[in-house]
Design a protein around this motif. Structure first.
Motif, PDB file in Angstrom:
ATOM      1  N   GLY A   1      -5.216 -68.777  33.163  1.00  0.00           N
ATOM      2  CA  GLY A   1      -5.001 -68.726  31.724  1.00  0.00           C
ATOM      3  C   GLY A   1      -3.844 -69.594  31.286  1.00  0.00           C
ATOM      4  O   GLY A   1      -3.874 -70.198  30.199  1.00  0.00           O
ATOM      5  N   THR A   2      -2.813 -69.672  32.119  1.00  0.00           N
ATOM      6  CA  THR A   2      -1.671 -70.529  31.804  1.00  0.00           C
ATOM      7  C   THR A   2      -2.089 -71.991  31.771  1.00  0.00           C
ATOM      8  O   THR A   2      -1.713 -72.743  30.856  1.00  0.00           O
ATOM      9  N   THR A   3      -2.864 -72.410  32.761  1.00  0.00           N
ATOM     10  CA  THR A   3      -3.375 -73.783  32.766  1.00  0.00           C
ATOM     11  C   THR A   3      -4.200 -74.052  31.510  1.00  0.00           C
ATOM     12  O   THR A   3      -4.063 -75.106  30.864  1.00  0.00           O
ATOM     13  N   ALA A   4      -5.033 -73.089  31.135  1.00  0.00           N
ATOM     14  CA  ALA A   4      -5.867 -73.260  29.941  1.00  0.00           C
ATOM     15  C   ALA A   4      -5.014 -73.357  28.680  1.00  0.00           C
ATOM     16  O   ALA A   4      -5.337 -74.110  27.753  1.00  0.00           O
ATOM     17  N   ALA A   5      -3.920 -72.607  28.632  1.00  0.00           N
ATOM     18  CA  ALA A   5      -3.028 -72.675  27.462  1.00  0.00           C
ATOM     19  C   ALA A   5      -2.384 -74.050  27.352  1.00  0.00           C
ATOM     20  O   ALA A   5      -2.277 -74.616  26.256  1.00  0.00           O
ATOM     21  N   VAL A   6      -1.948 -74.583  28.474  1.00  0.00           N
ATOM     22  CA  VAL A   6      -1.358 -75.922  28.468  1.00  0.00           C
ATOM     23  C   VAL A   6      -2.398 -76.951  28.040  1.00  0.00           C
ATOM     24  O   VAL A   6      -2.114 -77.859  27.241  1.00  0.00           O
TER      25      VAL A   6
END
Length: 401
Positions: A266-271
């Protein structure tokens, strides 16, 4: 170039409720790609990290991708990106680790402007080894914390200085690069709480001069976890407490237990979502910088409109006055309890919470005690209609009381 806030808002299912969210400084709403990445990872064939089975490789690749994504966001080395439960937990762990090399002859510096997550871990660690704690003041009239304020408390005994990149209470953005130069000249390390800053402006950890930089993906449209960024060589010199069989590699030696792979996805997707807001092409870092500049311009424009409206309301006082700050306003209302305004607005679908938000030191320094005030924070999905609804709600609240 124009910032298409309507297109941004369409990606946030939470906004379909009709709520105007000014509670982003405590945690933003989440766009569809982030939620999908979390769900897809949770429902995939996955295992502990390794390179033998497909499930192991998925876990390993998820971690590697998240380190690379956050490194692009912060202009940091992916080999120095540490993940944890929260920025608070990571700071406590780091403070305990560094304090193993401190003693009664040493001094640690914290600031009156900071969230308690960048104060108490250092105070507790210093007290445990008999080190002295010194405090950086800020001007309560202007909200400014300057390099001169830091210089006043530095000595040859200073081992570490902890200061915020941006106040989560009043938005002040101290001159971190200038502060870093002073701190390093004194032979000390600089720990920057970048939780609030990272959500609102481009970040370059090396340019800031931060030896340690923490942030939280859930403040920039991601899931609930924390990040610590540092140079791999600096992390390699530290020996945190860990389990005997756990990896001694950097950054893994700082990560306790199995990582939450779904949150890292999810963090990668947010970035990636933030990079997708860029008005220009380029590599991911270039798109992130352009996107954050565009976002900053959008939020500052809304802030100026909001502040103009607030000036027309009787008895409303803003404590967010620094020349360089984020679009986060702390308000008090003469003769009224901020908590009452919070409840009044909430009944009208406007979420602007009241309190001191773990920023006890600045709230007390401003003379507001632990009660703080009404905090209004703008986010990438905030629009002019949200601002007008907030102003209308405050106008009604003041008129009825």
């Amino acid at each position: 170039m124009t910032y298409d806030v309507a297109a941004v808002r369409a990606q946030f299912p939470a906004l379909r409720s009709g709520t105007a969210h000014f509670d982003g400084p405590g945690g933003t709403q989440v766009p569809v790609p982030v939620a999908r990445a979390v769900a897809d990872t949770l429902t995939s064939s996955i295992a502990n990290r390794g390179r033998t089975t497909a499930a192991e490789r998925l876990a390993d690749d998820t971690v590697t991708a998240a380190r690379a994504a956050v490194a692009d966001l912060l202009a940091a080395d992916p080999g120095g990106i540490v993940f944890g439960r929260s920025a608070t937990q990571l700071t406590f762990d780091l403070a305990r680790t560094l304090a193993a090399g401190w003693g009664p002859a040493d001094e640690v510096v914290v600031s009156r402007l900071d969230h308690d997550a960048n104060v108490r871990p250092w105070v507790i660690a210093a007290e445990a080894v008999g080190a002295t704690v010194r405090w950086i003041a800020f001007d309560p009239t202007t909200g400014e914390l300057t390099a001169d304020d830091v210089a006043e408390v530095l000595t040859p005994r200073t081992r570490l200085v902890a200061v915020t990149g941006a106040s989560n209470l009043i938005g002040t953005r101290p001159p971190i690069a200038a502060i870093a130069a002073l701190v390093h000249d004194a032979g000390a390390l600089l720990a920057v709480d970048g939780v609030h800053l990272t959500a609102h402006a481009p970040v370059d950890v090396a340019a800031l001069g931060a030896d340690f930089f923490t942030c939280s993906p859930y403040k920039f449209l991601g899931p609930h976890c924390g990040v610590l960024a540092a140079a791999p060589a600096l992390l390699d010199a530290l020996r945190p407490a860990k389990l005997l069989p756990s990896s001694d590699a950097v950054p893994e030696r700082f990560e306790l237990g199995t990582l939450p792979y779904e949150l890292l996805a999810g963090t990668t997707a947010a970035v990636e979502f933030l990079a997708g807001l860029s008005p220009v092409d380029g590599n991911r870092r270039e798109r992130l910088v352009a996107a954050m500049i565009a976002l900053e311009d959008h939020e500052d424009g809304l802030r100026e409109h909001l502040e103009a409206g607030l000036r027309e309301l009787p008895g409303v006082r803003s404590w967010s006055r620094a020349a360089h700050r984020t679009p986060t306003l702390l308000l008090t209302l003469d003769g009224h309890d901020a908590a009452d305004a919070y409840r009044f607005l909430a009944d009208r679908g406007v979420n602007a919470p009241a309190g001191s938000f773990y920023a006890l030191e600045p709230s007390r320094w401003l003379g507001l005690g632990d009660a703080g005030g009404l905090r209004v924070g703008l986010a990438p999905y905030s629009d002019r209609d949200d601002v007008e609804r907030l102003l209308a709600g405050l106008r009604e609240f003041l008129a009825e009381r």
